[in-house]
Structures are given as C-alpha cells and as structure tokens.
Design an enzyme around this catalytic site. Structure first.
Site, short mmCIF file in Angstrom:
data_model
loop_
_atom_site.label_atom_id
_atom_site.label_comp_id
_atom_site.label_asym_id
_atom_site.label_seq_id
_atom_site.Cartn_x
_atom_site.Cartn_y
_atom_site.Cartn_z
N GLU A 247 0.88 -1.18 0.00
CA GLU A 247 0.00 0.00 0.00
C GLU A 247 0.91 1.22 0.00
O GLU A 247 1.55 1.51 1.02
CB GLU A 247 -0.90 0.00 1.25
N CYS A 281 -2.36 9.41 2.82
CA CYS A 281 -1.97 8.95 1.48
C CYS A 281 -3.01 9.30 0.42
O CYS A 281 -2.70 9.35 -0.76
CB CYS A 281 -1.72 7.44 1.50
P1 NAD Z 1 8.37 4.84 4.56
O1 NAD Z 1 8.34 4.12 3.27
O2 NAD Z 1 9.50 5.75 4.82
O3 NAD Z 1 8.34 3.82 5.79
C1 NAD Z 1 7.31 2.88 5.95
C2 NAD Z 1 7.81 1.75 6.84
O4 NAD Z 1 8.81 1.02 6.14
C3 NAD Z 1 8.47 2.21 8.13
O5 NAD Z 1 8.10 1.33 9.17
C4 NAD Z 1 9.95 2.09 7.82
O6 NAD Z 1 10.78 1.91 8.95
C5 NAD Z 1 9.96 0.84 6.96
N1 NAD Z 1 11.13 0.66 6.08
C6 NAD Z 1 11.99 1.60 5.63
N2 NAD Z 1 12.91 1.02 4.83
C7 NAD Z 1 12.64 -0.29 4.77
C8 NAD Z 1 13.21 -1.41 4.10
N3 NAD Z 1 14.28 -1.27 3.31
N4 NAD Z 1 12.65 -2.62 4.26
C9 NAD Z 1 11.54 -2.78 5.02
N5 NAD Z 1 10.96 -1.76 5.70
C10 NAD Z 1 11.48 -0.52 5.57
O7 NAD Z 1 6.98 5.62 4.66
P2 NAD Z 1 6.49 6.61 5.79
O8 NAD Z 1 7.25 7.89 5.68
O9 NAD Z 1 6.45 5.92 7.10
O10 NAD Z 1 4.97 6.85 5.35
C11 NAD Z 1 4.60 7.82 4.41
C12 NAD Z 1 4.33 7.19 3.05
O11 NAD Z 1 3.41 6.13 3.21
C13 NAD Z 1 3.67 8.14 2.07
O12 NAD Z 1 4.24 7.95 0.80
C14 NAD Z 1 2.22 7.71 2.07
O13 NAD Z 1 1.52 8.01 0.89
C15 NAD Z 1 2.35 6.24 2.27
N6 NAD Z 1 1.14 5.69 2.84
C16 NAD Z 1 0.38 4.88 2.06
C17 NAD Z 1 -0.80 4.38 2.56
C18 NAD Z 1 -1.69 3.49 1.73
O14 NAD Z 1 -2.59 2.92 2.30
N7 NAD Z 1 -1.48 3.36 0.45
C19 NAD Z 1 -1.19 4.69 3.86
C20 NAD Z 1 -0.38 5.50 4.63
C21 NAD Z 1 0.80 6.00 4.12
#
Ligand code: NAD
Length: 499
Positions: A247, A281
């Site tokens: 997502e 998002c």
């Molecule tokens: P992010 O991608 O920076 O982090 C998300 C999660 O992934 C965190 O827990 C982080 O620690 C982890 N992570 C980071 N690198 C990783 C790796 N290499 N392997 C596995 N896990 C890893 O995102 P964020 O800043 O926490 O959230 C904001 C983003 O999320 C925005 O782009 C937003 O649009 C998106 N978002 C999408 C939805 C949806 O339902 N589509 C919902 C909420 C947020």
C-alpha cells in the site's frame, strides 16, 4: 524553525540503537524504545509461529469471539489510546478518535461478525466435469509481517493485525520508527484482552528492522509506506517468493466540474486536503477546477481555511523531515509562478504545526502537482473542461485515490470510471478507509494487492482448492490405455459438446 523532530537517530550517549519518541507539537520526550536486532526479530517470528499452530486450528468463529474481546478493550480504553496517538503524532485528539480508534472499532466489528461467512469454503460449479466437485477453502498463511507508517500509526496497523488474526495468522509488526509507542500500547491492550501473548509481536526499529523482518521467515508481508520503500520491500519479498500487499504513495486529484455545488465542494476539499495536516496517502493533493467555477471555488476554499482553528481543527505535522518536504514543494511552486492564497509556512509558536496552504496559478508540470506532498498544501489549477481534467488526473505514475465533484451523479460515476485510481469518490473525500467492506488498493505505482474488504481478508489466507469425486466410475474415459478407438470417441464427443 519549529520543534525538534519526533524521532532522533541517536540517544544521548550516542548509541544508534535507541529510538527516542517525542511529541512533535511540544518536543517533550514521550519515551525511548530499543531497536530490535535481526536475531530478536527472527526469534519473534519463530515464537509467533509456535502460537499460530494452535490459533490457526481454532474455528473462524472462535477466533472472532476472541478478537471481539480485543475490540472491546480498544473501545473501553479509547481515551488512553487517543491521548497517546495525539501526543506521538501531533494530530488532534478528535482525529485520533474519528480517523483511527473509531475506524478500528468498526473494522473489528465488521470482520468479527462477517469473518466466518467470508472465510467459509466457496463451492465452484464445474461447467463441464459434472462428475466432480470443487471448492476453495481459506487456510491461514502462517506468520504475517506487517510493516507500517507513522501517519495513522494505530488505524493502519491495527486494522491489518485484526484481519490477519481473524484469518488465523500470527503477526509480527514493525512499526514506524517515528511512532513506536503506539504499537507497544496496542500490544499492551492485546495482552490485557486475554489473547495468546506470543500471537502478536512488535519489533520496533528503523528500515533495517523492516528488512530483517522480511528475511526472518514470514509467510506474507503487508507493507504500507512510500513507493520508494515499497519497491525495495517488493523486491525483497520477490527474491524470497513471499507474497505481499503493498500500500504505497498517492497524489489524489480532485476534479471540480462546472455543475458542482461550490459550497459543499469547498468544504469537502478543505477537509480532504488538511485533515491530519495533509499527512494522508489519499489527501487531496491537486485540484483541477473547471474555469467556470474556479474563481468562486478558490474564494470559498480560502474562506473555509480561514475559519479553521489551530489546535482544535488542525494539529501538528508529525516529524521534521516531512515538514521540510512540504516547504520544498511550496518554495519550488512559488518560484515557478504559483501564488500562496493562504498559509505557506509553519506556525512559529506551534512546534511542527504547518498553516493550511492554498496555492493557485498552478501548472500541471510543477513538482507540487506531480510529486507527493504529504502535508497541508492544496495546489489548484484552472482547466478548460472536464476532458482536460481527466487527462491531467491520469497523467501520473500514482493511482491510489481520486475525487470528482459534480451535481450530476451519473456523470460523476462515468468520469470516476475513467480515472486510473484504486478508488474514486464522487462528491466526498478520504472516507472509504473507514468503510471496511470496501477494498483499499492502489493502481500503477500506488500499490500491489489490496487490504480491507472481504477479498482483503481472503488474501490473508492461502486460497486452496479441493477437487473431489461426485460420481466415481470404475475407470475414467481419459485414463490409460490410450487407443485409436478412444481417440475417435473423444473427437466425436468433443464435436458434439462444442457444436
Ligand atoms: P516509509 O516508506 O518511509 O516507511 C514505511 C515503513 O517502512 C516504516 O516502518 C519504515 O521503517 C519501513 N522501512 C523503511 N525502509 C525499509 C526497508 N528497506 N525494508 C523494510 N521496511 C522498511 O513511509 P512513511 O514515511 O512511514 O509513510 C509515508 C508514506 O506512506 C507516504 O508515501 C504515504 O503516501 C504512504 N502511505 C500509504 C498508505 C496506503 O494505504 N497506500 C497509507 C499511509 C501512508
């Protein structure tokens, strides 16, 4: 500049394995959490697997009854949850309740009630092989790894946890490093509700901990976060052939038609762009307003924004880095000719709180119209007609959510069907995350697979197929031995069937 970031890379002694959680509105330290090591994460997965064996063997109904008790505790301790969510994210207490805790109470209620029916075996009627029967059954996958973001740290992760549990799985959650305390509070409530404690494990940490979780033998991964990280997670899952739901990011367009109710549209867009400080998002991230209503719409939007009460209606951004991205987007748009009609900067006295910002004179090629903002900024562009709006809405690598505003419901649906987006809402914003029966999924680079909905619950299971005999003959026609006679009979039969 505003307050400190809500997460530090190091603690005071300079160690890198401590995450400090702060209230972004006040900088107050809320707690420290030690990052899980790869060995601990592997151990958590293994303990979860042990607990899953017994849990997965329960009937769906029994699992639902027990998850119902977890739900009851969430409802009973809602105020405690809302206070922590508000403190750790900076959002208002009202949004913590309506956009997180209440949504989870409802999602849990829906799946607790409907789970047994959704996961009941599904017969398949065989159109040709009438001597045999088939059905699908839904077996737990095993251990589901959930990697979650910080913007709805309770609402997103807990919904996925509840669905995974009802599907018969154990869960290991890696919360965002920006909001680890909420995940630990959820775990505390889970244990207090009498659920088997090893069935849900929380492994706090940064990106490396998420990567370690994927490498720890999980059977399914639900990832919610940015498209950039989602790509890495998808690749890591692909290498290990772990199925996953991704997502990812959004850039929701809102098309405002000439026949839209401008008053209602302005109010809807203001909520859709600024709720949770735009850190959603599916926030309204670009508006394409028909030239016939553009000026009136802008004036009404600005008037609505001016009524918002800081602290009551709008909270604080959750962390420094995201606030800097918002500033970069606004600066670059202004340099390219956009006009700030209201807002445009942090509220100096309010930590990371950012003033709701309306930009006009935007052009489609500007970064602010193309790249995710994830903050309280509503860029507006005037368009000739609806055709131009649909074309521009679809000219994006992302496709999570879109909005159409029109006075003509049928036209709204026709336009909605032409938009390349997981969901398109007509005459409202954001809402469908709170409707657990609807799918939550992005197209294009906004995601792979889906969560929520009956299908989302089934996706948390292995879909297995059983084919059985209804009428058994001594020998089937197509078994050995082959012969010229059999060939001719089969040919004749085929020509009769497919005549
Ligand atoms: P992010 O991608 O920076 O982090 C998300 C999660 O992934 C965190 O827990 C982080 O620690 C982890 N992570 C980071 N690198 C990783 C790796 N290499 N392997 C596995 N896990 C890893 O995102 P964020 O800043 O926490 O959230 C904001 C983003 O999320 C925005 O782009 C937003 O649009 C998106 N978002 C999408 C939805 C949806 O339902 N589509 C919902 C909420 C947020």
């Amino acid at each position: 500049m505003g307050a400190l970031a809500s997460v530090d890379a190091t603690n005071e002694s300079g160690k890198r394995d401590i995450i400090v959680s702060r209230n972004p509105a006040t900088s107050e330290v809320l707690g420290e959490v030690r990052e899980s090591t790869p060995a601990e994460i592997r151990d958590a997965v293994s303990r979860a697997r042990g607990a899953q064996a017994e849990w997965g063997a329960l009937s769906v109904k029994d699992r639902c009854t027990r998850v119902g008790r977890f739900r009851d505790l969430i409802v009973a301790r809602a105020e405690e949850l809302c206070a922590l969510i508000a403190a750790e994210t900076g959002k208002t207490r009202g949004e913590a309740l309506s956009m997180e805790v209440m949504i989870i109470a409802d999602l849990a209620t829906y799946f607790v009630k409907r789970g047994p029916r959704i996961l009941a075996p599904e017969p398949i009627s065989l159109h040709l092989l009438k001597n045999r029967g088939s059905y699908l059954h839904f077996a737990p996958r095993g251990v589901v790894g959930i990697i979650s973001p910080w913007n709805f740290p309770f609402g997103i992760a807990t919904g996925e946890i509840i669905m995974a549990l009802i599907a018969g799985n154990a869960v290991v959650q890696k919360p965002s490093e920006v909001t680890p305390l909420i995940a630990l509070k959820t775990k505390e409530l889970f244990d207090a509700s009498g659920m088997p404690t090893e069935l849900l494990q929380v492994v706090p940490g940064r990106g490396a901990a998420g990567a370690a979780l994927i490498d720890s033998g999980i059977d399914y991964c639900v990832f919610t976060g940015s498209t950039a990280t989602g790509r890495k997670v998808g690749a890591a899952c692909g290498e290990r052939l772990i199925p996953c739901a991704l997502e990812l990011g959004g850039k929701a367009p809102a098309i405002v038609c000439a026949d839209a109710d401008v008053d209602r549209t302005a109010k809807a867009l203001v909520w859709g762009a600024f709720a949770n400080q735009g850190q959603v998002c599916v926030s309204v991230e670009r508006v394409y307003a028909h030239q016939a209503v553009h000026d009136e719409l802008v004036q009404k939007i600005v008037a609505e924004v001016d009524k918002l009460r800081p602290g009551e209606d709008t909270g604080s951004m959750t962390w420094e880095r995201q606030t800097e991205i918002v500033e970069e987007r606004i600066d670059s748009a202004v340099k390219q000719g956009a006009k700030v009609r209201t807002g445009g900067k942090r509220r100096a006295d309010k930590g990371l709180a950012f003033a709701p910002t309306v930009l006009t004179d935007c052009r489609h090629e500007m970064d602010v119209m193309k790249k995710e903002i994830f903050g309280p900024v509503m860029p507006i562009m005037k368009v000739r007609d609806e055709e131009e709006a649909v074309k521009l809405a679809n000219d994006s690598t992302l496709g999570l959510m879109a909005y159409v505003f029109t006075g003509d419901k049928k036209k709204g649906q026709r336009l909605a069907e032409r938009i390349e987006s997981g969901t398109t809402m007509v005459n409202d914003c954001l809402l469908t995350f709170g409707a657990p029966e609807t799918p939550w999924a992005g197209v294009k680079q906004s995601g792979v697979g889906l969560t929520h909905s009956d299908r989302g619950l089934q996706d948390l299971c292995q879909t297995r197929h059983v084919n059985y005999d209804r009428i058994a003959l001594k020998k089937e026609l197509w078994w050995y031995p082959y012969s010229d006679k059999l060939y001719k009979q089969t040919l004749k039969m085929m020509r009769w069937i497919f005549r």
